[in-house]
Design an enzyme around this catalytic site. Structure first.
Site, PDB file in Angstrom:
ATOM      1  N   GLU A 122       0.845  -1.210   0.000  1.00  0.00           N
ATOM      2  CA  GLU A 122       0.000   0.000   0.000  1.00  0.00           C
ATOM      3  C   GLU A 122       0.875   1.254   0.000  1.00  0.00           C
ATOM      4  O   GLU A 122       0.599   2.227  -0.706  1.00  0.00           O
ATOM      5  CB  GLU A 122      -0.939  -0.027   1.213  1.00  0.00           C
ATOM      6  CG  GLU A 122      -1.969  -1.148   1.107  1.00  0.00           C
ATOM      7  CD  GLU A 122      -2.902  -1.236   2.293  1.00  0.00           C
ATOM      8  OE1 GLU A 122      -2.408  -1.252   3.442  1.00  0.00           O
ATOM      9  OE2 GLU A 122      -4.122  -1.291   2.082  1.00  0.00           O
ATOM     10  N   GLU A 142      -2.954 -10.329   3.979  1.00  0.00           N
ATOM     11  CA  GLU A 142      -4.037 -10.032   4.920  1.00  0.00           C
ATOM     12  C   GLU A 142      -5.009 -11.205   5.075  1.00  0.00           C
ATOM     13  O   GLU A 142      -5.445 -11.518   6.181  1.00  0.00           O
ATOM     14  CB  GLU A 142      -4.818  -8.783   4.449  1.00  0.00           C
ATOM     15  CG  GLU A 142      -4.116  -7.468   4.740  1.00  0.00           C
ATOM     16  CD  GLU A 142      -3.155  -7.025   3.638  1.00  0.00           C
ATOM     17  OE1 GLU A 142      -2.721  -7.869   2.819  1.00  0.00           O
ATOM     18  OE2 GLU A 142      -2.825  -5.833   3.602  1.00  0.00           O
TER      19      GLU A 142
HETATM   20  C1  1HE Z   1       7.319  -7.851  12.041  1.00  0.00           C
HETATM   21  C2  1HE Z   1       6.578  -7.827  10.838  1.00  0.00           C
HETATM   22  C3  1HE Z   1       5.304  -7.205  10.865  1.00  0.00           C
HETATM   23  C4  1HE Z   1       8.432  -8.854  10.469  1.00  0.00           C
HETATM   24  N1  1HE Z   1       4.885  -6.689  12.031  1.00  0.00           N
HETATM   25  N2  1HE Z   1       6.862  -7.308  13.166  1.00  0.00           N
HETATM   26  N3  1HE Z   1       2.490  -8.318   7.032  1.00  0.00           N
HETATM   27  C5  1HE Z   1       2.805  -9.628   6.907  1.00  0.00           C
HETATM   28  O1  1HE Z   1       1.998 -10.502   7.057  1.00  0.00           O
HETATM   29  C6  1HE Z   1       4.252  -9.925   6.665  1.00  0.00           C
HETATM   30  C7  1HE Z   1       4.883 -10.454   7.941  1.00  0.00           C
HETATM   31  N4  1HE Z   1       6.324 -10.614   7.814  1.00  0.00           N
HETATM   32  C8  1HE Z   1       6.903 -11.631   7.109  1.00  0.00           C
HETATM   33  O2  1HE Z   1       6.256 -12.388   6.407  1.00  0.00           O
HETATM   34  C9  1HE Z   1       8.393 -11.739   7.204  1.00  0.00           C
HETATM   35  O3  1HE Z   1       8.809 -11.115   8.423  1.00  0.00           O
HETATM   36  C10 1HE Z   1       9.171 -11.115   6.033  1.00  0.00           C
HETATM   37  C11 1HE Z   1       8.940 -11.908   4.773  1.00  0.00           C
HETATM   38  C12 1HE Z   1       8.772  -9.656   5.780  1.00  0.00           C
HETATM   39  C13 1HE Z   1      10.679 -11.121   6.382  1.00  0.00           C
HETATM   40  O4  1HE Z   1      11.062 -12.456   6.759  1.00  0.00           O
HETATM   41  P1  1HE Z   1      12.395 -12.657   7.594  1.00  0.00           P
HETATM   42  O5  1HE Z   1      12.584 -14.141   7.736  1.00  0.00           O
HETATM   43  O6  1HE Z   1      13.501 -11.870   6.991  1.00  0.00           O
HETATM   44  O7  1HE Z   1      12.144 -11.972   9.053  1.00  0.00           O
HETATM   45  P2  1HE Z   1      11.340 -12.528  10.320  1.00  0.00           P
HETATM   46  O8  1HE Z   1      12.257 -13.440  11.102  1.00  0.00           O
HETATM   47  O9  1HE Z   1      10.003 -13.038   9.961  1.00  0.00           O
HETATM   48  O10 1HE Z   1      11.112 -11.196  11.144  1.00  0.00           O
HETATM   49  C14 1HE Z   1      12.199 -10.482  11.699  1.00  0.00           C
HETATM   50  C15 1HE Z   1      11.630  -9.583  12.773  1.00  0.00           C
HETATM   51  O11 1HE Z   1      10.758  -8.642  12.180  1.00  0.00           O
HETATM   52  C16 1HE Z   1      10.805 -10.325  13.810  1.00  0.00           C
HETATM   53  O12 1HE Z   1      10.919  -9.627  15.022  1.00  0.00           O
HETATM   54  P3  1HE Z   1      11.803 -10.228  16.250  1.00  0.00           P
HETATM   55  O13 1HE Z   1      11.599  -9.244  17.353  1.00  0.00           O
HETATM   56  O14 1HE Z   1      11.260 -11.583  16.513  1.00  0.00           O
HETATM   57  O15 1HE Z   1      13.224 -10.254  15.721  1.00  0.00           O
HETATM   58  C17 1HE Z   1       9.395 -10.158  13.282  1.00  0.00           C
HETATM   59  O16 1HE Z   1       8.414 -10.273  14.284  1.00  0.00           O
HETATM   60  C18 1HE Z   1       9.473  -8.743  12.764  1.00  0.00           C
HETATM   61  N5  1HE Z   1       8.450  -8.495  11.759  1.00  0.00           N
HETATM   62  N6  1HE Z   1       7.282  -8.451   9.880  1.00  0.00           N
HETATM   63  C19 1HE Z   1       5.649  -6.734  13.133  1.00  0.00           C
HETATM   64  N7  1HE Z   1       4.539  -7.089   9.777  1.00  0.00           N
HETATM   65  C20 1HE Z   1      -3.629  -0.987   7.485  1.00  0.00           C
HETATM   66  S1  1HE Z   1      -3.918  -2.604   7.231  1.00  0.00           S
HETATM   67  C21 1HE Z   1      -2.483  -3.295   6.553  1.00  0.00           C
HETATM   68  C22 1HE Z   1      -2.547  -4.778   6.728  1.00  0.00           C
HETATM   69  C23 1HE Z   1      -1.229  -5.444   6.532  1.00  0.00           C
HETATM   70  O17 1HE Z   1      -0.210  -4.841   6.286  1.00  0.00           O
HETATM   71  S2  1HE Z   1      -1.262  -7.129   6.690  1.00  0.00           S
HETATM   72  C24 1HE Z   1       0.325  -7.655   6.236  1.00  0.00           C
HETATM   73  C25 1HE Z   1       1.224  -7.807   7.431  1.00  0.00           C
END
Ligand code: 1HE
Length: 269
Positions: A122, A142
């Site tokens: 977005e 989502e």
């Molecule tokens: C996060 C987030 C997040 C990572 N919110 N903390 N978005 C998603 O569903 C995507 C979610 N994220 C992922 O699928 C993956 O993290 C990635 C593909 C982006 C990257 O993978 P990777 O293996 O490099 O990293 P990771 O080990 O998953 O995450 C590293 C850290 O980033 C980890 O935190 P830590 O404290 O455990 O080290 C994760 O929790 C953090 N992290 N993504 C919070 N999204 C207005 S409405 C909009 C609706 C949406 O956007 S829905 C889509 C949400």
């Protein structure tokens, strides 16, 4: 220095000035994959609300680390356990930020890499030009997370790829990348691996040399006119053309063409 472009006043964004009024704005939370929390959105609103009046002529938008942006900060959202009313206001702030970007009149070139997902898509779709490399991937997770979009995907992603492809992305979690993503309209340029920043910089540098009022029209009027009926858009276009095409600063460029000193438009090599 105008506070809007003062890097010391930001926590989530890194702001760096380059030549010609070009600024690099970096989502600077790589340990969380640049997930969009409340503070990031507020800082985007602040920067993009004041950018034009602070003399910003173009912005290169990027993310620190391996990914552009992981979308909504799901952990913040989960911990806050928000009410419907609270989250509606979160969404309205997202719209404020992304509308300031799309309609603000300052060209934004997004250098994308890694994940551009959910709210990250977005955000990217509020930029005017998107540059990817072969490893950049787009998704709307989502549906799998049990939530819905809230930052304009229903409008901008549908606009880029069509309603039914957007519905498929959010329903099934389909991922698009590479040339296919460009062919569908998710990005305008694809580079060699790791090349999106340099290409975006080349484009931003070029764009920053256009007259600011011309860029203002391109990066606000086109979007506004797309929301209008054909008749109203034609009227508005005449109005904007009246102002922009008679700006004193354009006379030098027009004169250079008339005097045959300006570059001609040629086909690509
Ligand atoms: C996060 C987030 C997040 C990572 N919110 N903390 N978005 C998603 O569903 C995507 C979610 N994220 C992922 O699928 C993956 O993290 C990635 C593909 C982006 C990257 O993978 P990777 O293996 O490099 O990293 P990771 O080990 O998953 O995450 C590293 C850290 O980033 C980890 O935190 P830590 O404290 O455990 O080290 C994760 O929790 C953090 N992290 N993504 C919070 N999204 C207005 S409405 C909009 C609706 C949406 O956007 S829905 C889509 C949400």
């Amino acid at each position: 220095m105008n506070d809007v472009v003062n890097p010391d006043t930001y926590e989530r964004l890194a702001i760096s000035a380059r030549d010609n009024g070009l600024y690099v704005v970096t989502l600077n939370r790589p340990d969380k994959r640049n997930a969009l929390d409340v503070l990031t959105i507020e800082e985007l609103i602040r920067f993009f609300s004041g950018a034009r009046m602070a003399g910003v002529r173009a912005v290169l938008l990027e993310g620190a680390g391996d990914h552009f942006c992981a979308g909504l900060d799901l952990v913040e959202h989960w911990k806050a356990d928000r009410s419907a009313d609270d989250f509606m206001h979160v969404c309205l702030r997202w719209h404020e930020a992304f509308n300031k970007m799309e309609y603000g009149g300052v060209p934004i070139i997004a250098a994308l890499k890694g994940a551009v997902v959910g709210g990250g898509l977005e955000l990217a779709s509020a930029a005017h030009v998107r540059v990817i490399d072969p490893g950049t991937y787009f998704a709307l997770p989502e549906g799998q997370r049990g939530i819905f979009t809230g930052g304009g995907a229903t409008i901008r992603v549908s606009d880029m790829i069509g309603k039914y492809r957007m519905i498929d992305m959010i329903l099934t979690g389909r991922v698009y990348q590479g040339q296919e993503a460009v062919d569908l309209g998710l990005a305008q340029y694809i580079t060699e691996p790791g090349g999106s920043f340099d290409k975006a910089m080349e484009l931003a540098d070029k764009v920053a040399q256009n007259l600011p009022l011309t860029n203002f029209a391109i990066c606000s009027a086109v979007s506004h006119m797309n929301n209008m009926s054909g008749m109203d858009a034609a009227y508005a276009e005449a109005f904007v053309g009246g102002i922009v095409n008679t700006q004193p600063a354009a006379r030098e460029r027009l004169e250079a063409f008339a005097n045959k000193t300006a570059a001609r438009v040629r086909p690509n090599d």
